[in-house]
Enzyme design. Structure first.
Site, PDB file in Angstrom:
ATOM      1  N   ASP A  47       2.205  -2.079  12.919  1.00 53.91           N
ATOM      2  CA  ASP A  47       2.572  -1.830  11.531  1.00 53.91           C
ATOM      3  C   ASP A  47       4.031  -1.377  11.416  1.00 53.91           C
ATOM      4  O   ASP A  47       4.808  -1.905  10.605  1.00 53.91           O
ATOM      5  CB  ASP A  47       1.649  -0.729  10.987  1.00 53.91           C
ATOM      6  CG  ASP A  47       1.322  -0.918   9.526  1.00 53.91           C
ATOM      7  OD1 ASP A  47       1.985  -1.770   8.896  1.00 53.91           O
ATOM      8  OD2 ASP A  47       0.428  -0.233   9.028  1.00 53.91           O
TER       9      ASP A  47
ATOM     10  N   ARG B 249       4.451 -10.969   9.321  1.00 50.18           N
ATOM     11  CA  ARG B 249       5.094  -9.965  10.176  1.00 50.18           C
ATOM     12  C   ARG B 249       4.075  -9.338  11.126  1.00 50.18           C
ATOM     13  O   ARG B 249       4.388  -8.975  12.249  1.00 50.18           O
ATOM     14  CB  ARG B 249       5.778  -8.895   9.309  1.00 50.18           C
ATOM     15  CG  ARG B 249       4.865  -7.770   8.856  1.00 50.18           C
ATOM     16  CD  ARG B 249       5.586  -6.739   8.001  1.00 50.18           C
ATOM     17  NE  ARG B 249       5.149  -5.389   8.323  1.00 50.18           N
ATOM     18  CZ  ARG B 249       5.139  -4.387   7.457  1.00 50.18           C
ATOM     19  NH1 ARG B 249       5.553  -4.555   6.216  1.00 50.18           N
ATOM     20  NH2 ARG B 249       4.739  -3.193   7.831  1.00 50.18           N
TER      21      ARG B 249
ATOM     22  N   ASP C 282       0.819  -1.209   0.000  1.00 50.99           N
ATOM     23  CA  ASP C 282       0.000   0.000   0.000  1.00 50.99           C
ATOM     24  C   ASP C 282       0.858   1.267   0.000  1.00 50.99           C
ATOM     25  O   ASP C 282       0.427   2.304  -0.495  1.00 50.99           O
ATOM     26  CB  ASP C 282      -0.917  -0.010   1.228  1.00 50.99           C
ATOM     27  CG  ASP C 282      -1.862  -1.200   1.212  1.00 50.99           C
ATOM     28  OD1 ASP C 282      -2.614  -1.347   0.236  1.00 50.99           O
ATOM     29  OD2 ASP C 282      -1.812  -2.007   2.166  1.00 50.99           O
TER      30      ASP C 282
END
Ligand code: ADP
Ligand code: MG
Length: 379
Positions: free
Chosen positions: A175, A188, A78
């Site tokens: 994140d 992750r 993204d």
């Protein structure tokens, strides 16, 4: 309406912006092995622009002659699409440039928009190569539609156009903290979630929003005489001041220094575990956060989690989020409200903020939806 949908011409020429470092570093190999053969069958020619550094794609689309391309394809996560959207919005001809259909092919570790489009198209939940194949098939079909963007402004004067979401606290920490495990691919986020659970933190600030429902409620009857009622919560803008090419004004937002309008809601609690304003269904391939979201629903789906939640409940909510059933748990600490605009004022600059998965310095931020500002291949 007629502007809502369109189809790519054939033959068609695509500019592919590809980040070779995205995800576990296989984007270029996957493009050549999986994507290119399918596109060749569909009469879609490609020119590949391999990015060499952060901001490279931003500069490329900001300065590019776009008339030679029928679509701009991003093969990455993204983050690279965020660069492309904001590069296009920096152009003097942004209004024209934003009509160029965009396409996302999942090559990164965070592929939330690709997962969302796969979900809107009605395909089964898939990840990795299968998600890439589905998204490539959507490009081959060539159908595009409009997508809402959210304009975000910060106290220090930055402005971004965002297609996925804005976050502060728990999810944003995961994140950014998990960037070092990029080689794990989307796993992750699982590892990052467990690590952040261990050191669960509380973030203090004030959250306010303009609920979608405020426009339909009629709680404030419009006067028949006197000043014209403010419709749809719009704040009157000075007329005739917008220069040609100037960016779309945030008509719902007062300046950050001024209080929010009286018809906004101010959340009474000021201690949060997370705040997340999402405008797509998925926050990751395995996080169905806003099952009701659609590409042009005109909505920001605002979630916030109040402090005091136990680690076990938080973990339960995250596990439920993989199926999109977290709201069914009726957790009193988790709130969800569809809004048109929001403002978040952290009491101290603590924790990371993220825009479309990219880190942002922590400071007061507000945003509002701009319906149908760009176009995206959607199947
Ligand atoms: P991922 O999902 O793996 O994080 P992204 O598309 O979000 O993939 O890319 C992460 C970041 O990498 C973006 O902020 C982008 O600016 C940056 N980037 C783009 N090209 C390169 C490159 N060649 N080397 C290093 N970073 C890059
Ligand atoms: Mg990323």
């Amino acid at each position: 309406d007629g502007d809502s949908y369109g189809v790519l011409p054939r033959p068609c020429h695509a500019l592919v912006l590809l980040n070779p470092q995205s995800g576990s570093g296989r984007a270029l190999d996957d493009f050549q092995a999986v994507v290119q053969p399918m596109l060749a069958e569909a009469d879609i020619a490609t020119t590949v622009f391999v990015t060499e550094r952060a901001h490279h794609a931003h500069e490329k689309v900001r300065d590019e002659d776009l008339s030679q391309w029928d679509t701009l394809v991003v093969m990455s996560g993204d983050g690279l699409l965020f660069e492309v959207v904001n590069g296009l919005m920096e152009r003097p001809d942004w209004r024209e440039a934003m009509k160029k259909p965009l396409c996302i092919l999942p090559g990164g570790s965070g592929n939330a928009l690709a997962a969302s489009i796969n979900y809107y198209a009605g395909y089964d939940h898939v990840a990795k190569k299968k998600l890439l194949t589905n998204c490539t098939f959507i490009l081959c079909k060539g159908l595009y539609t409009q997508m809402d963007l959210v304009s975000l402004s910060t106290a220090s004067g930055k402005r971004f156009f965002s297609f996925l979401g804005f976050g502060w606290g728990f999810i944003s920490d995961v994140d950014i903290d998990s960037e070092k495990y990029r080689w794990l691919g989307s796993a992750r986020f699982t590892l990052g979630t467990l690590q952040c659970l261990a050191k669960l933190r509380v973030y203090q600030g004030r959250l306010s929003y303009l609920p979608v429902a405020a426009e339909q409620g009629g709680s404030a009857p419009a006067p028949r005489d006197g000043p014209a009622p403010v419709t749809n919560g719009h704040i009157p803008q000075p007329a005739g001041t917008a220069a040609p090419g100037s960016l779309p004004p945030d008509s719902l937002l007062p300046p950050l220094g001024q209080p929010v309008p009286a018809h906004w809601t101010v959340v009474p609690e000021e201690e949060f575990v997370l705040v997340y304003a999402i405008y797509q269904s998925h926050l990751g391939t395995n996080l169905l956060m806003a099952p009701a979201a659609r590409l042009h629903d005109g909505c920001i789906h605002l979630f916030y989690m109040k402090a005091g939640i136990s680690r076990v409940t938080l973990l339960k909510l995250f596990l439920a989020m993989s199926r999109g059933t977290h709201l069914d748990l009726n957790c009193p600490h988790l709130s969800y409200v569809p809004v048109r605009a929001f403002r978040l004022e952290p009491r101290v600059p603590a924790g990371v903020m993220t825009v479309d998965g990219e880190a942002l310095a922590c400071e007061p931020v507000q945003g509002q939806v701009h319906p149908r500002l760009c176009r995206v291949l959607s199947g």
